[in-house]
Design a protein around this motif. Structure first.
Motif, PDB file in Angstrom:
ATOM      1  N   ALA A  16       0.763  -1.050   0.153  1.00 30.48           N
ATOM      2  CA  ALA A  16      -0.140   0.064  -0.260  1.00 30.48           C
ATOM      3  C   ALA A  16       0.790   1.315   0.039  1.00 30.48           C
ATOM      4  N   ALA A  17       1.945   1.169   0.696  1.00 25.62           N
ATOM      5  CA  ALA A  17       2.754   2.424   0.768  1.00 25.62           C
ATOM      6  C   ALA A  17       3.537   2.671  -0.398  1.00 25.62           C
ATOM      7  N   PHE A  18       3.796   1.696  -0.929  1.00 23.93           N
ATOM      8  CA  PHE A  18       4.521   1.688  -2.569  1.00 23.93           C
ATOM      9  C   PHE A  18       3.635   2.213  -3.524  1.00 23.93           C
ATOM     10  N   ALA A  19       2.452   1.737  -3.349  1.00 23.19           N
ATOM     11  CA  ALA A  19       1.443   2.152  -4.419  1.00 23.19           C
ATOM     12  C   ALA A  19       1.145   3.820  -4.036  1.00 23.19           C
ATOM     13  N   GLY A  20       1.227   4.268  -2.913  1.00 18.30           N
ATOM     14  CA  GLY A  20       1.103   5.780  -2.499  1.00 18.30           C
ATOM     15  C   GLY A  20       2.508   6.402  -3.086  1.00 18.30           C
ATOM     16  N   MET A  21       3.438   5.726  -2.906  1.00 21.57           N
ATOM     17  CA  MET A  21       4.628   6.567  -3.477  1.00 21.57           C
ATOM     18  C   MET A  21       4.785   6.594  -4.950  1.00 21.57           C
ATOM     19  N   ILE A  22       4.612   5.565  -5.683  1.00 19.98           N
ATOM     20  CA  ILE A  22       4.443   5.798  -6.987  1.00 19.98           C
ATOM     21  C   ILE A  22       3.406   6.574  -7.656  1.00 19.98           C
ATOM     22  N   SER A  23       2.444   6.723  -7.060  1.00 20.56           N
ATOM     23  CA  SER A  23       1.138   7.463  -7.345  1.00 20.56           C
ATOM     24  C   SER A  23       1.312   8.956  -7.164  1.00 20.56           C
ATOM     25  N   ALA A  24       2.254   9.158  -6.155  1.00 26.30           N
ATOM     26  CA  ALA A  24       2.217  10.554  -5.884  1.00 26.30           C
ATOM     27  C   ALA A  24       2.330  11.588  -7.141  1.00 26.30           C
ATOM     28  N   PRO A  25       3.510  11.484  -7.754  1.00 21.11           N
ATOM     29  CA  PRO A  25       3.710  12.311  -8.993  1.00 21.11           C
ATOM     30  C   PRO A  25       2.569  12.581  -9.866  1.00 21.11           C
ATOM     31  N   VAL A  26       1.423  11.695  -9.862  1.00 27.46           N
ATOM     32  CA  VAL A  26       0.276  11.750 -10.858  1.00 27.46           C
ATOM     33  C   VAL A  26      -0.914  12.171 -10.149  1.00 27.46           C
ATOM     34  N   SER A  27      -0.886  12.102  -8.943  1.00 26.65           N
ATOM     35  CA  SER A  27      -2.005  12.340  -8.019  1.00 26.65           C
ATOM     36  C   SER A  27      -2.145  13.380  -7.072  1.00 26.65           C
ATOM     37  N   THR A  28      -0.666  13.882  -6.837  1.00 26.08           N
ATOM     38  CA  THR A  28      -0.630  14.934  -5.587  1.00 26.08           C
ATOM     39  C   THR A  28      -0.623  14.171  -4.418  1.00 26.08           C
ATOM     40  N   VAL A  29      -0.377  14.745  -3.462  1.00 20.90           N
ATOM     41  CA  VAL A  29      -0.573  14.367  -1.939  1.00 20.90           C
ATOM     42  C   VAL A  29      -1.147  15.213  -1.056  1.00 20.90           C
ATOM     43  N   TYR A  30      -2.270  14.842  -0.423  1.00 19.95           N
ATOM     44  CA  TYR A  30      -3.306  15.650   0.103  1.00 19.95           C
ATOM     45  C   TYR A  30      -3.934  15.014   1.434  1.00 19.95           C
ATOM     46  N   PRO A  31      -4.467  15.699   2.359  1.00 19.51           N
ATOM     47  CA  PRO A  31      -5.204  14.967   3.496  1.00 19.51           C
ATOM     48  C   PRO A  31      -6.324  14.258   3.002  1.00 19.51           C
ATOM     49  N   GLY A  32      -6.640  13.170   3.606  1.00 24.98           N
ATOM     50  CA  GLY A  32      -7.641  12.286   3.317  1.00 24.98           C
ATOM     51  C   GLY A  32      -7.549  11.436   2.402  1.00 24.98           C
ATOM     52  N   MET A  33      -6.553  11.556   1.754  1.00 33.12           N
ATOM     53  CA  MET A  33      -6.440  10.652   0.574  1.00 33.12           C
ATOM     54  C   MET A  33      -6.343   9.066   0.749  1.00 33.12           C
ATOM     55  N   GLY A  34      -6.165   8.815   1.944  1.00 36.72           N
ATOM     56  CA  GLY A  34      -6.219   7.371   2.440  1.00 36.72           C
ATOM     57  C   GLY A  34      -7.719   6.755   2.589  1.00 36.72           C
ATOM     58  N   SER A  35      -8.435   7.803   2.952  1.00 31.33           N
ATOM     59  CA  SER A  35     -10.021   7.303   3.276  1.00 31.33           C
ATOM     60  C   SER A  35     -10.827   6.905   1.740  1.00 31.33           C
ATOM     61  N   GLN A  36     -10.178   7.864   0.803  1.00 35.78           N
ATOM     62  CA  GLN A  36     -11.000   7.556  -0.517  1.00 35.78           C
ATOM     63  C   GLN A  36     -10.547   6.392  -0.922  1.00 35.78           C
ATOM     64  N   VAL A  37      -9.293   5.866  -1.106  1.00 38.00           N
ATOM     65  CA  VAL A  37      -8.838   4.859  -1.688  1.00 38.00           C
ATOM     66  C   VAL A  37      -9.321   3.630  -0.741  1.00 38.00           C
ATOM     67  N   LEU A  38      -9.587   3.563   0.460  1.00 36.30           N
ATOM     68  CA  LEU A  38      -9.862   2.593   1.417  1.00 36.30           C
ATOM     69  C   LEU A  38     -11.167   1.925   0.849  1.00 36.30           C
ATOM     70  N   ILE A  39     -12.083   2.788   0.677  1.00 37.89           N
ATOM     71  CA  ILE A  39     -13.483   2.524   0.248  1.00 37.89           C
ATOM     72  C   ILE A  39     -13.588   1.600  -1.033  1.00 37.89           C
ATOM     73  N   ILE A  40     -12.788   2.352  -2.108  1.00 39.33           N
ATOM     74  CA  ILE A  40     -12.649   1.427  -3.303  1.00 39.33           C
ATOM     75  C   ILE A  40     -12.083   0.093  -3.280  1.00 39.33           C
ATOM     76  N   CYS A  41     -11.015  -0.024  -2.332  1.00 41.23           N
ATOM     77  CA  CYS A  41     -10.224  -1.078  -2.174  1.00 41.23           C
ATOM     78  C   CYS A  41     -11.213  -2.345  -1.546  1.00 41.23           C
ATOM     79  N   PHE A  42     -11.864  -1.994  -0.503  1.00 39.81           N
ATOM     80  CA  PHE A  42     -12.903  -3.016  -0.130  1.00 39.81           C
ATOM     81  C   PHE A  42     -13.876  -3.436  -1.058  1.00 39.81           C
ATOM     82  N   VAL A  43     -14.394  -2.492  -2.052  1.00 44.94           N
ATOM     83  CA  VAL A  43     -14.959  -3.028  -3.165  1.00 44.94           C
ATOM     84  C   VAL A  43     -14.322  -4.016  -3.995  1.00 44.94           C
ATOM     85  N   VAL A  44     -13.094  -3.782  -4.103  1.00 50.30           N
ATOM     86  CA  VAL A  44     -12.141  -4.614  -5.002  1.00 50.30           C
ATOM     87  C   VAL A  44     -12.069  -5.891  -4.474  1.00 50.30           C
TER      88      VAL A  44
END
Length: 293
Positions: free
Chosen positions: A208-236
């Motif tokens: 999960a941390a590696f995914a956050g590191m490599i996605s940072a240049p294309v998605s920016t880094v902002y507060p609350g970004m973990g909560s958004q990805v958590l919901i869709i991950c549970f769907v997966v």
């Protein structure tokens, strides 16, 4: 929609789906194999993105390294963090009910968010991609596509193949799958199940941390970004089948294409299309696409 735009959207969908699989894979390991509902998993994605932002100037100044040095150092720190968290917190949750798991992992979300605010602040930050990956490739006469997005897709695909090989063709994978089915039996065979689970949890955090590191240049880094990805991950995880690597991979790709093309073709309904997909698949297969990895 002409061919070049269609191709760009397909590449965007593939990149998003593979990146989503990388995050969801860690959740599949922790939730499906270890039986712990980890609401804090999205925070590990956020931690990875903020590590990419915070470590970049430090690594450049102290070691003269670039983005790839940041990835290596961040990955090592993520493994250490995962190992510590399993030892200090999650090792006490295996025999607890799901409510206690939810409460403790939600508490970790609050802790991580407060630490993030104290250490880095609440501003939105950007992370620069490596210079040799900052260009574009032509698609058609006027359209181009960022090379770094292709790099993300390639890295995620290689990691997906590597993880599938480890969990289906190696002794470690056999022990992990056996431990998820019958923990007591594995212990009776002389395998240190506590160490095995710590390795699994550390791997899930690192993914999960590696995914956050490599996605940072294309998605920016902002507060609350973990909560958004958590919901869709549970769907997966739910669509793919709890504990299934193949299912998580296929579900992530499906969600990537549905979400990407939904925003292009049906922008008003794009927010619900993923959940409609989940409902339809669960009506067809209540246990998800695959039951086991």
């Amino acid at each position: 929609m002409d061919l070049s735009i269609f191709l760009i959207q397909c590449l965007n969908a593939l990149q998003y789906g593979l990146l989503l699989f990388l995050v969801a894979m860690g959740l599949t390991l922790i939730f499906g194999i270890m039986g712990v509902i980890n609401l804090a998993h999205g925070s590990f994605y956020m931690i990875g993105a903020y590590m990419a932002y915070a470590l970049s100037p430090i690594v450049a100044h102290a070691f003269g390294g670039g983005f790839f040095s940041v990835l290596v150092i961040g990955l090592i720190l993520a493994v250490i963090l995962g190992y510590f968290l399993e030892w200090a917190f999650f090792s006490f949750l295996y025999d607890r009910d799901h409510l206690q798991q939810v409460l403790m992992t939600y508490g970790l979300i609050l802790v991580f968010e407060e630490l993030r605010s104290l250490l880095v602040g609440d501003d939105v930050h950007g992370v620069a991609a490596p210079e040799f990956l900052a260009g574009t490739i032509p698609l058609g006469d006027i359209m181009t596509y960022p090379v770094y997005r292709l790099f993300i897709s390639a890295v995620c695909l290689l990691l997906a193949l590597g993880m599938y090989y480890v969990f289906t063709r190696t002794r470690l994978g056999m022990m992990i799958r056996a431990g998820s089915t019958n923990r007591e039996m594995v212990q009776s065979l002389g395998i240190d199940i506590k160490l095995l689970y710590r390795i699994v949890f550390a791997a899930g955090v690192a993914l999960a941390a590696f995914a956050g590191m490599i996605s940072a240049p294309v998605s920016t880094v902002y507060p609350g970004m973990g909560s958004q990805v958590l919901i869709i991950c549970f769907v997966v995880v739910v669509i793919g089948g709890i504990g299934s690597i193949r299912g998580a991979f296929l579900a992530a790709l499906l969600i990537g294409f549905v979400d990407t093309f939904g925003k292009v073709l049906l922008p008003e309904a794009a927010g619900v299309l993923v959940y409609v997909l989940m409902a339809l698949i669960l009506l067809w297969k209540p246990d998800g696409l695959f039951k086991t990895s």
